[in-house]
Scaffold this active site. Structure first.
Site, PDB file in Angstrom:
ATOM      1  N   GLN A 245     103.384   8.730 164.733  1.00 16.14           N
ATOM      2  CA  GLN A 245     102.056   8.456 165.279  1.00 16.14           C
ATOM      3  C   GLN A 245     101.351   9.715 165.771  1.00 16.14           C
ATOM      4  O   GLN A 245     100.160   9.694 166.059  1.00 16.14           O
ATOM      5  CB  GLN A 245     102.147   7.413 166.409  1.00 16.14           C
ATOM      6  CG  GLN A 245     102.553   7.947 167.783  1.00 16.14           C
ATOM      7  CD  GLN A 245     104.041   8.138 167.943  1.00 16.14           C
ATOM      8  OE1 GLN A 245     104.742   8.482 167.018  1.00 16.14           O
ATOM      9  NE2 GLN A 245     104.539   7.922 169.150  1.00 16.14           N
TER      10      GLN A 245
ATOM     11  N   GLU B  41      98.222   0.119 168.033  1.00 14.09           N
ATOM     12  CA  GLU B  41      98.305  -1.288 167.645  1.00 14.09           C
ATOM     13  C   GLU B  41      96.954  -1.967 167.454  1.00 14.09           C
ATOM     14  O   GLU B  41      96.888  -3.062 166.879  1.00 14.09           O
ATOM     15  CB  GLU B  41      99.047  -2.076 168.742  1.00 14.09           C
ATOM     16  CG  GLU B  41     100.417  -1.574 169.070  1.00 14.09           C
ATOM     17  CD  GLU B  41     100.952  -2.284 170.302  1.00 14.09           C
ATOM     18  OE1 GLU B  41     101.904  -3.064 170.163  1.00 14.09           O
ATOM     19  OE2 GLU B  41     100.410  -2.060 171.402  1.00 14.09           O
TER      20      GLU B  41
END
Length: 762
Positions: A489, A715
């Site tokens: 990420q 998310e």
């Protein structure tokens, strides 16, 4: 040097700090790790979904040349007397203990210096069971006489889960209740009442790096090299299991090849530690891609939602009943149940709300944290429900949402204000990008087109703690010590940029030290879109602490106020040579208020709100049910983008992942056995599944409590995607499919049930 001449500051799209290592293939992954005298472990797994173990025959396996040892739970007990673990309940045995609770549960382990020898021997193990009835469906499990567990032992590890008790004599691990206003009275006076039931399926995290742990227990210390998203928790739990102080347990985590929530809390670590303790040698257990299907999954759920709506389109009441299929062991399912439960009424300003969210045990593989933490499942229901209401009342779906949307600062049903939640900005941006008011080509003949929109939000796990250390060396370079795990990420890059901004230095001078619990300080875990916000705040505070110590050093040296003497010169002046360090520390824990035991409400239930919206356009072949997504627009609120390019990568990656859960992925069971547990049969999206018109953007906002105005992005774009596609599908064919995934078969049968044959040629 001017501030803007420095690179890697907040707002710069600098390349990832690990880019060179990754493209040259020199980056460290645990799968590559080999230690002297290391043994490999291969797991023998249960062939029945529920049963009492009558006998395990390991003789043939033990006789294979090269096998060092075959281990069962009795062996484990000789070194760990109470071999049960879990973040919510201590309900999961290191190996099956007298009973198996799902097909694929670990029963025994073969150890050998050669993994192929261990695998050959594991295939020779046999086990006999007294089979028990199995319960697989979450709604059935609520009232079933089949008990997956006879006793529950709460872990009492985390503040938000200390109330856990489970419901004795049932399969219910957690009942979460939220009560706001008087829904039943409001329903009685509403002009319209709508009720629908939606279902989501069980899916797999499917990281490209399967689970792997190497444990080396020697000389009274345990060193674990592991693919984990939560090294601090692993250390705490391993120390608890061994009865050792934490300083005798070391957990190292290099880069991860993906995690998505699956590599949180304890997974292989307890087993591999016990094996190493037994044999006195390093032990490695590396799962195959197929074995990952038996480790942890995403929760299926059944969600019944009921809304009372007045003739002007105002929602006056809503009830939500969500039943989560937690599988055989709770893992972190009770937290998913609670956190996703309290947002299950959606991002809408509703005066009367009742929510019941339950975590239920079944005889499936355990379900745990998964990207989105339950929010995509609940948004699938409440956002499709919104479109169904709008259609029934002849309202425009966007206008209907806008009328009911929570505005900045208004309390959500839980009682927590929606501060810095850009719901209206995200909705407006999607509407604009979709050109919603313009005419839309709906197709003809067998090909029909539709478009849909959805918006969703999630609360962030709280309360949690992050700690950071900034170490400024004598030459002016910097080490940043954090236990945040970079699993693709880009968190290392983000943290370096935050530190660089606060320290007024180039990010290339900052080295991020990977999690090593002997060196890096505590972090609750890399999960729930919390790292940029929580660890970012801790990093900024550590940098501020370092700056204050530099200022104190300047005073000590008698430098005039405002002196620009570089730090290396200051340290030389103090020590007479290139020597010394400036060390800053910072920690961050957001405000939190425990929910009221009667109502479930709290004024401080989440440190920030994750907000995302999706617009979709689709084509449907009404003769075959084939669904083609032609356009996908994802808009997210991440506050200030620390690194805009990384935000875009995060958003697009999350969209592609959720696209799989929307249209392809489903763990299919027959008589309690998984039938498609391989990537040959379980399909995930490829580049060919991504629409040509694929837009992923963030809106310009500010999270006032975040580091330099930022909050998490990992998310947020998963939340509304399934519902947007589902709504576009319904817009195209005139009927909603209520169960995920949206396969051609389901679409075809929905058309048939609704008289879809008449569509072709109309």
């Amino acid at each position: 040097m001017s501030v803007r001449a420095l690179s890697g500051r907040v707002g710069d799209s600098v390349p990832r700090v690990e880019s060179r290592e990754k493209v040259t293939g020199t980056v460290e992954y645990i799968h590559h790790l080999e230690l002297p005298r290391m043994l490999h472990g291969v797991i023998f797994r249960s062939a029945v979904p529920h049963g009492r173990i009558r006998r395990i025959d390991v003789a043939a396996a033990a006789a294979v040349p090269g096998v060092h040892r075959v281990v069962t739970i009795d062996d484990i007990r000789s070194v760990i007397p109470n071999p049960y673990y879990g973040p919510a309940f201590h309900d999961q045995p290191i190996l099956a203990d007298g009973k198996v609770r799902f097909a694929g549960e670990p029963v025994a382990v073969v150890l050998a210096a050669d993994r192929h020898v261990a695998a050959e021997a594991a295939a020779l193990i046999t086990a006999e069971y007294d089979e028990l009835p199995a319960v697989l469906d979450e709604v059935e499990a609520m009232t079933s006489d089949v008990m997956v567990h006879d006793e529950l032992k709460p872990a009492v590890t985390f503040p938000d889960l200390k109330h856990l008790k489970g419901r004795r004599g049932t399969n219910v691990a957690l009942d979460y209740r939220l009560r706001h206003g008087d829904p039943e009275t409001a329903f009685a006076t509403a002009d319209h009442v709508f009720e629908h039931t939606f279902r989501t399926q069980q899916t797999m995290h499917t990281p490209m790096e399967p689970f792997v742990t190497v444990a080396d227990v020697a000389n009274g210390r345990a060193t674990l090299h592991t693919a984990s998203q939560g090294p601090s928790f692993v250390r705490i739990e391993i120390a608890r299991l061994l009865g050792w102080p934490e300083n005798r347990v070391r957990v190292r985590v290099p880069y991860l090849g993906g995690g998505f929530g699956g590599k949180l809390y304890i997974k292989l670590e307890a087993l591999v530690t016990a094996l190493s303790l037994l044999v006195g040698r390093p032990v490695k257990v590396a799962l195959t891609m197929e074995e990952q299907f038996y480790m942890v999954t995403r929760h299926p759920c059944t969600f019944t939602i009921r809304s009372g709506v007045n003739a002007d389109g105002r929602i006056v009441a809503r009830t939500c009943k969500v039943v989560w299929n937690g599988g055989a062991y709770a893992d972190i399912g009770p937290r998913v149940t609670q956190k996703a439960g309290f947002t299950s009424a959606g991002p809408y300003d509703i005066d009367h709300v009742a929510i019941d969210s339950c975590a239920v045990y079944t005889n499936r593989p355990p379900a745990g944290a998964f990207r989105g933490f339950g929010a995509p499942q609940t948004a699938w229901a409440y956002e499709c429900h919104m479109d169904m209401i709008a259609a029934a009342m002849g309202l425009d779906p966007v206008a209907f949402r806008r009328k009911n949307l929570l505005r900045d600062g208004r309390p959500q049903a839980s009682g927590t204000p929606t501060d810095d939640a850009a719901l209206d900005i995200v909705l407006d941006d999607i509407e604009r990008r979709m050109n919603w008011a313009a005419p839309f080509d709906r197709g003809s003949g067998r090909i029909r087109r539709g478009r849909g929109i959805a918006i969703g939000f999630k609360g962030i796990t709280a309360p949690t703690t992050s700690v950071a250390i900034v170490n400024l060396y004598a030459d002016g370079s910097c080490g940043l010590y954090i236990s945040t795990v970079d699993m693709g990420q880009g968190s290392d890059t983000i943290m370096a940029q935050i530190a660089a901004e606060e320290l007024d230095m180039d990010a290339s001078l900052i080295r991020v030290v990977h999690p090593d619990t002997d060196v890096t300080p505590y972090d609750m875990g890399t999960l729930g879109s919390r790292s940029t916000f929580h660890m970012g705040n801790a990093v900024r505070r550590a940098a501020q602490d370092a700056r204050s110590k530099i200022a104190a050093l300047a005073d000590e040296l008698g430098l005039p106020p405002g002196s620009n003497l570089p730090l290396p010169e200051m340290l030389k002046k103090k020590y007479g040579m290139q020597a010394g360090n400036i060390i800053g520390t910072g920690s961050y824990i957001p405000d939190y208020e425990k929910p009221d035991t009667q109502t479930g409400r709290t004024r401080m239930g989440t440190p920030f709100w994750g907000v995302g919206g999706t617009g979709a356009e689709v084509e449907v072949d009404t003769e075959t049910g084939e669904l083609t997504i032609t356009r996908l627009i994802s808009v997210v609120d991440v506050g200030t983008a620390i690194n805009p390019k990384l935000v875009q990568a995060q958003v697009s990656g999350a969209v592609i992942m959720q696209l799989g859960a929307t249209t392809l992925e489903d763990m299919i069971y027959r008589d309690g056995h998984l039938t498609n547990g391989s990537l040959a049969d379980y399909k995930i999206p490829t580049l060919l599944d991504i629409p040509r018109d694929f837009v992923n953007v963030h809106v310009d906002t500010e999270q006032r409590t975040g580091p330099f105005g930022a909050k998490g992005a990992g998310e947020i774009s998963t939340i509304a995607l399934s519902a947007a596609i589902g709504n576009a599908l319904a817009d195209a064919i005139g009927v909603h499919v209520l169960d995920l995934p949206l396969t051609p078969e389901k679409i075809f049968y929905a058309l048939q049930a609704a008289g879809g044959r008449t569509v072709t040629g109309a």
